[in-house]
Enzyme design. Structure first.
Site: not given
Length: 324
Positions: A66, A70, A98, A197
């Site tokens: 992740r 990001h 975040n 996910h």
């Protein structure tokens, strides 16, 4: 040498095209052998540190994946997500997507420290993020892919860009398609990247609205999740994004969506009873490990190529949290 006017025009056109092509090629990543001469142990150092971190806490694999996502979705894969705030800019760590959510910074710092000891000033923080994400997926049972290398590190970060560009878990399907399309991804690539996910966890406050208010959710699933996510309070309580095999990187995430067991609103938007543009992709991946793994690996290569800084631009940070 004297040029006639027509020849001069051709020559100037040649120079323009050459300059353009050089500009394009200079922003491209090099192969996975980029550090073979300058820092031969780079990839093994990263792999070993990631393996140690994931063995200590399996969730860390999802966190490192992740972190890379990001980073890349905000002005490209340049490790801007790792920068702390300074007097001249507010970094991305405190952006809404975040804050109290991104993890794994300590793992990256540990890797960077080891690499600086082995070969100072050679391996970028951006490349560490890209390789750590790939190694994390492999350790959790997922596919591997060849990570292009040669990224350099940004000297700034943008809280506003992070707030705007990182897709919200509350988005409807059209919003998801737009958010990924803005970064050059097709709808199918958006679906397959959402398959990340299949591992990791989410906080109660992110999915409370789904389990209490939405109707396209399996009732037994909703009831079980509510036990750890009350209608008020417990905002930070964690639940696995994939309740079937929450540690493994597999295709159970897509099977869950077909059965209305997506935890996040944005997840279940990918499979809507009665039909949607993405149902066929979800069904395909739910039925085929190999299709999911192959397409996920390809999409991750594409994501790792989002606007990298290469050549001699910017710098290789000595400390990932601050500009040299």
């Amino acid at each position: 040498m004297v040029f006639h006017s027509s020849n001069t025009n051709y020559f100037l056109l040649f120079l323009f095209i050459s300059t353009l092509l050089f500009g394009i090629s200079s922003s491209q990543l090099s192969s996975s052998t980029f550090y073979d001469s300058s820092c031969p142990k780079a990839l093994s150092i990263i792999k070993s540190a990631v393996a140690s971190a994931v063995a200590k806490e399996h969730r860390m694999g999802a966190s490192l994946l992740r972190l890379h996502f990001h980073d890349c979705f905000v002005n490209g894969c340049d490790a801007s997500v790792l920068l702390d705030d300074t007097p001249t800019f507010t970094g991305e760590k405190t952006a809404a997507p975040n804050l109290n959510s991104l993890r794994g910074f300590d793992v990256i710092d540990n890797i960077k420290s080891q690499l600086e000891s082995a070969c100072p000033g050679i391996v970028s923080c951006a490349d560490i993020l890209a390789v750590a994400a790939r190694d994390s997926v492999v350790l959790l049972g997922g596919p591997s892919w060849s990570v292009g290398l040669g990224r350099r590190d940004s000297t700034s970060a943008s809280k506003d860009a992070a707030t705007k560009d990182i897709p919200s878990p509350l988005l409807d399907l059209s919003g998801l398609i737009t958010a990924f399309s803005n970064k050059g991804f097709t709808t199918q690539e958006m679906v397959v990247l959402s398959g990340a996910h299949t591992t990791g966890q989410a906080r109660c406050q992110i999915f409370r609205g789904r389990i209490y208010n939405e109707t396209n959710i399996d009732t037994n699933f909703a009831t079980s999740v509510k036990s750890n996510c009350p209608s008020s309070g417990g905002d930070s309580n964690l639940t696995a994004l994939d309740v079937t095999t929450n540690v493994l990187f597999d295709n159970a995430y897509f099977k869950n969506l077909v059965n209305n067991k997506g935890l996040l609103h944005s997840d279940q938007q990918l499979f809507i009873s009665g039909g949607s543009t993405t149902n066929s992709f979800v069904t395909n991946y739910s039925n085929s490990y190999s299709a999911f793994f192959a397409d996920f690996a390809s999409a991750m290569v594409k994501m790792g190529n989002l606007s990298p800084l290469t050549g001699t631009s910017t710098q290789i940070r000595a400390n990932c949290t601050k500009v040299n």
